[in-house]
Design a protein around this motif. Structure first.
Motif, PDB file in Angstrom:
ATOM      1  N   MET A   1      -8.664  -4.661 -10.340  1.00 47.99           N
ATOM      2  CA  MET A   1      -7.917  -5.191  -9.204  1.00 47.99           C
ATOM      3  C   MET A   1      -7.548  -4.062  -8.259  1.00 47.99           C
ATOM      4  SD  MET A   1      -7.166  -8.102  -8.092  1.00 47.99           S
ATOM      5  CE  MET A   1      -6.392  -8.553  -6.563  1.00 47.99           C
ATOM      6  N   MET A   2      -7.346  -4.411  -7.016  1.00 44.40           N
ATOM      7  CA  MET A   2      -7.033  -3.417  -5.999  1.00 44.40           C
ATOM      8  C   MET A   2      -5.772  -2.624  -6.362  1.00 44.40           C
ATOM      9  SD  MET A   2      -9.143  -3.931  -3.272  1.00 44.40           S
ATOM     10  CE  MET A   2      -8.198  -3.602  -1.793  1.00 44.40           C
ATOM     11  N   ASP A   3      -5.819  -1.327  -6.098  1.00 49.77           N
ATOM     12  CA  ASP A   3      -4.674  -0.460  -6.359  1.00 49.77           C
ATOM     13  C   ASP A   3      -3.819  -0.389  -5.084  1.00 49.77           C
ATOM     14  OD1 ASP A   3      -2.829   1.417  -7.108  1.00 49.77           O
ATOM     15  OD2 ASP A   3      -4.230   3.112  -7.019  1.00 49.77           O
ATOM     16  N   TYR A   4      -3.013  -1.435  -4.864  1.00 54.84           N
ATOM     17  CA  TYR A   4      -2.216  -1.463  -3.640  1.00 54.84           C
ATOM     18  C   TYR A   4      -1.157  -0.374  -3.605  1.00 54.84           C
ATOM     19  CZ  TYR A   4      -4.488  -5.722  -2.097  1.00 54.84           C
ATOM     20  OH  TYR A   4      -5.435  -6.621  -1.656  1.00 54.84           O
ATOM     21  N   GLU A   5      -0.603  -0.053  -4.763  1.00 56.47           N
ATOM     22  CA  GLU A   5       0.394   1.024  -4.769  1.00 56.47           C
ATOM     23  C   GLU A   5      -0.247   2.340  -4.321  1.00 56.47           C
ATOM     24  OE1 GLU A   5       3.577   0.658  -5.107  1.00 56.47           O
ATOM     25  OE2 GLU A   5       3.302  -1.499  -5.433  1.00 56.47           O
ATOM     26  N   GLY A   6      -1.462   2.562  -4.772  1.00 58.18           N
ATOM     27  CA  GLY A   6      -2.165   3.781  -4.365  1.00 58.18           C
ATOM     28  C   GLY A   6      -2.472   3.787  -2.880  1.00 58.18           C
ATOM     29  N   ILE A   7      -2.905   2.635  -2.358  1.00 61.19           N
ATOM     30  CA  ILE A   7      -3.217   2.537  -0.923  1.00 61.19           C
ATOM     31  C   ILE A   7      -1.966   2.791  -0.088  1.00 61.19           C
ATOM     32  CG2 ILE A   7      -3.970   0.970   0.918  1.00 61.19           C
ATOM     33  CD1 ILE A   7      -5.671  -0.494  -1.217  1.00 61.19           C
ATOM     34  N   LEU A   8      -0.876   2.138  -0.471  1.00 61.50           N
ATOM     35  CA  LEU A   8       0.338   2.207   0.346  1.00 61.50           C
ATOM     36  C   LEU A   8       1.106   3.510   0.156  1.00 61.50           C
ATOM     37  CD1 LEU A   8       1.353  -1.507  -0.160  1.00 61.50           C
ATOM     38  CD2 LEU A   8       0.802  -0.449   2.035  1.00 61.50           C
ATOM     39  N   SER A   9       0.739   4.283  -0.864  1.00 61.35           N
ATOM     40  CA  SER A   9       1.411   5.572  -1.069  1.00 61.35           C
ATOM     41  C   SER A   9       0.809   6.654  -0.172  1.00 61.35           C
ATOM     42  CB  SER A   9       1.304   5.999  -2.538  1.00 61.35           C
ATOM     43  OG  SER A   9      -0.044   6.308  -2.867  1.00 61.35           O
ATOM     44  N   ARG A  10      -0.322   6.364   0.438  1.00 63.72           N
ATOM     45  CA  ARG A  10      -0.966   7.342   1.314  1.00 63.72           C
ATOM     46  C   ARG A  10      -0.444   7.242   2.739  1.00 63.72           C
ATOM     47  NH1 ARG A  10      -7.283   8.357   0.559  1.00 63.72           N
ATOM     48  NH2 ARG A  10      -6.681   9.669   2.318  1.00 63.72           N
ATOM     49  N   LYS A  11      -0.506   8.351   3.453  1.00 66.55           N
ATOM     50  CA  LYS A  11      -0.112   8.359   4.853  1.00 66.55           C
ATOM     51  C   LYS A  11      -1.075   7.463   5.646  1.00 66.55           C
ATOM     52  CE  LYS A  11       3.305  11.314   4.610  1.00 66.55           C
ATOM     53  NZ  LYS A  11       4.695  10.909   4.919  1.00 66.55           N
ATOM     54  N   THR A  29     -15.569  -5.463  -0.602  1.00 58.35           N
ATOM     55  CA  THR A  29     -16.497  -6.151  -1.500  1.00 58.35           C
ATOM     56  C   THR A  29     -15.714  -6.833  -2.622  1.00 58.35           C
ATOM     57  OG1 THR A  29     -18.335  -4.633  -1.060  1.00 58.35           O
ATOM     58  CG2 THR A  29     -18.397  -5.845  -3.136  1.00 58.35           C
ATOM     59  N   GLU A  30     -14.754  -6.105  -3.176  1.00 57.97           N
ATOM     60  CA  GLU A  30     -13.924  -6.659  -4.251  1.00 57.97           C
ATOM     61  C   GLU A  30     -13.128  -7.869  -3.754  1.00 57.97           C
ATOM     62  OE1 GLU A  30     -11.625  -3.742  -6.353  1.00 57.97           O
ATOM     63  OE2 GLU A  30     -10.215  -5.238  -7.101  1.00 57.97           O
ATOM     64  N   LEU A  31     -12.571  -7.749  -2.556  1.00 56.65           N
ATOM     65  CA  LEU A  31     -11.795  -8.867  -2.010  1.00 56.65           C
ATOM     66  C   LEU A  31     -12.685 -10.071  -1.697  1.00 56.65           C
ATOM     67  CD1 LEU A  31      -9.115  -7.315   0.390  1.00 56.65           C
ATOM     68  CD2 LEU A  31      -8.730  -8.681  -1.664  1.00 56.65           C
ATOM     69  N   THR A  32     -13.892  -9.811  -1.243  1.00 54.65           N
ATOM     70  CA  THR A  32     -14.821 -10.913  -0.961  1.00 54.65           C
ATOM     71  C   THR A  32     -15.100 -11.698  -2.242  1.00 54.65           C
ATOM     72  OG1 THR A  32     -15.843  -9.672   0.847  1.00 54.65           O
ATOM     73  CG2 THR A  32     -17.112 -11.492  -0.070  1.00 54.65           C
ATOM     74  N   ASP A  33     -15.356 -10.993  -3.342  1.00 53.82           N
ATOM     75  CA  ASP A  33     -15.581 -11.667  -4.623  1.00 53.82           C
ATOM     76  C   ASP A  33     -14.325 -12.397  -5.100  1.00 53.82           C
ATOM     77  OD1 ASP A  33     -18.232 -10.955  -4.833  1.00 53.82           O
ATOM     78  OD2 ASP A  33     -17.842  -9.114  -5.951  1.00 53.82           O
ATOM     79  N   TYR A  34     -13.180 -11.768  -4.881  1.00 53.98           N
ATOM     80  CA  TYR A  34     -11.910 -12.366  -5.300  1.00 53.98           C
ATOM     81  C   TYR A  34     -11.663 -13.695  -4.582  1.00 53.98           C
ATOM     82  CZ  TYR A  34      -6.891 -13.023  -5.903  1.00 53.98           C
ATOM     83  OH  TYR A  34      -5.653 -13.550  -6.186  1.00 53.98           O
ATOM     84  N   HIS A  35     -11.815 -13.666  -3.269  1.00 55.82           N
ATOM     85  CA  HIS A  35     -11.547 -14.887  -2.495  1.00 55.82           C
ATOM     86  C   HIS A  35     -12.624 -15.953  -2.733  1.00 55.82           C
ATOM     87  CE1 HIS A  35      -8.050 -13.303  -0.585  1.00 55.82           C
ATOM     88  NE2 HIS A  35      -8.693 -12.296  -0.017  1.00 55.82           N
ATOM     89  N   SER A 304      -9.020  -5.587   6.837  1.00 51.48           N
ATOM     90  CA  SER A 304      -7.829  -5.066   6.166  1.00 51.48           C
ATOM     91  C   SER A 304      -7.892  -5.400   4.687  1.00 51.48           C
ATOM     92  CB  SER A 304      -6.561  -5.669   6.777  1.00 51.48           C
ATOM     93  OG  SER A 304      -5.428  -5.271   6.017  1.00 51.48           O
ATOM     94  N   PRO A 305      -7.538  -4.455   3.824  1.00 51.52           N
ATOM     95  CA  PRO A 305      -7.512  -4.759   2.384  1.00 51.52           C
ATOM     96  C   PRO A 305      -6.238  -5.478   1.953  1.00 51.52           C
ATOM     97  CG  PRO A 305      -6.899  -2.474   2.752  1.00 51.52           C
ATOM     98  CD  PRO A 305      -7.235  -3.044   4.112  1.00 51.52           C
TER      99      PRO A 305
END
Length: 358
Positions: A1-11, A29-35, A304-305
């Motif tokens: 699953m997407m690492d949102y904490e990692g994404i949002l921890s970056r500038k 690609t991951e989100l396309t499969d998810y949805h 947007s992810p």
């Protein structure tokens, strides 16, 4: 699953071209499969388009949904009882609007992305916020219009909020002056939608002959220039006129939409709109939807992810724009920077900032 904490921890403006392109290919690609699995309508659409499952795609290969589809269909990837908030897009009275369904996680991610982007422009300290709109916009807290969502979104930057317009959209000068007196000499954030600011703030001040003195004010505005263009008001003139009546020196436009709330594109001091780590932009040729080169006019596709509760991770807008460059804006921010030219001629005319028709 997407690492949102990692994404949002970056500038927000820390990813250079090659890294971001790679990440967006993987994330989307991951989100396309998810949805595909969680939104039956989206899955059917991909089936008709013969988009194969589990195939790694490049960013520009991610299927894009026309933004108008969100007006015609309920595109949702969560059970109904998980809907935390429903966003609606802009639209004049009588028009169909998009409905965007958010769960708590998606709303949280979008709000944190907005906080990170805003923090990059005016710092992380909360500031007094003057909202150039009426508090009545927020009456229904479960069903947010673009205006309501914008006000609520930017309120996260506030230490205290003052609404500058009353319920009838009249300028409340007494309240504004009391608020400004309280914070004399301090930075103040000012937020509103472009046309609302022009009609109910600038024109009201100009007509009355009154002026305000807010040299430390930072004005953030969005919602498009269409109505101002109809009145032959350019972005440059908008800024100049606002400065004349208010003394505000720092003015930022932004580009964004209810279909991808949070991951807005802020205007830097160079006058460029910037894609952050939380969003990206591709421009497409009208004739075949091929990818435009930088400097070439095309239809704007936004990516947007952060769209987890609905399949809004790749949207073809109804706007035209030009990507001006990538990673080399003189302001120092990494990522693509661009300008918006306006609506494509075939597009349905949507009102700016879910327009107040008064």
């Amino acid at each position: 699953m997407m690492d949102y904490e990692g994404i949002l921890s970056r500038k927000p403006f820390s990813a250079a071209k090659d890294e971001k392109k790679l990440m967006y290919g993987e994330w989307l690609t991951e989100l396309t499969d998810y949805h595909r699995k969680h939104c039956p309508s989206y899955g059917q659409l991909l089936k008709h388009l013969m988009i194969r499952e589990h195939g790694q795609m490049r960013e520009e290969e991610i299927p894009m949904l026309p933004v108008g589809l969100f007006k015609e269909m309920d595109l949702i990837s969560i059970p109904g009882d998980k809907v935390f908030k429903t966003m609606t897009s802009s639209g004049t009275k009588g028009q169909t609007v998009s409905r965007i369904y958010l769960d708590r996680d998606t709303a949280n991610y979008q709000q944190r992305a907005l906080a990170n982007i805003g923090g990059d422009f005016w710092g992380e300290e909360r500031l007094p916020l003057l909202v150039l709109d009426s508090p009545d916009v927020l009456k229904n807290r479960n069903l947010f219009s673009a205006r309501g969502a914008g006000i609520l979104g930017f309120s996260i930057f506030s230490s205290r909020i003052c609404y500058g317009l009353d319920q009838d959209m009249n300028l409340d000068m007494e309240r504004i002056k009391q608020f400004l007196d309280r914070y004399t000499g301090k930075r103040i954030l000012i937020f509103g939608f472009t046309y609302i600011i022009w009609k109910y703030f600038y024109q009201a001040l100009a007509k009355s002959g009154q002026k305000l003195d807010i040299p430390e004010g930072i004005l953030i505005h969005g919602g498009g220039f269409k109505k101002l263009e109809d009145q032959s008001v350019s972005p440059h003139e908008f800024k100049e006129r606002i400065r004349e009546v208010s003394g505000i020196k720092e003015i930022h436009n932004y580009y964004g939409m209810a279909e991808q709330t949070g991951s807005i594109y802020m205007e830097c001091p160079q006058g460029h709109l910037h894609a952050s780590l939380y969003s990206d932009i591709i421009t497409r040729r009208v004739k075949d939807f091929g990818v435009c080169s930088h400097g070439e006019k095309g239809i704007i596709q936004v990516l947007s992810p952060l769209a987890l509760s609905y399949p809004g991770h790749s949207i073809l807008t109804e706007d035209e724009g030009i990507i001006l460059g990538e990673d080399d804006c003189p302001c120092g921010r990494l990522g693509k920077y661009f300008k918006v030219l306006g609506r494509i001629s075939q597009a349905e005319i949507r009102g700016c900032s879910d327009t107040y028709d008064g």
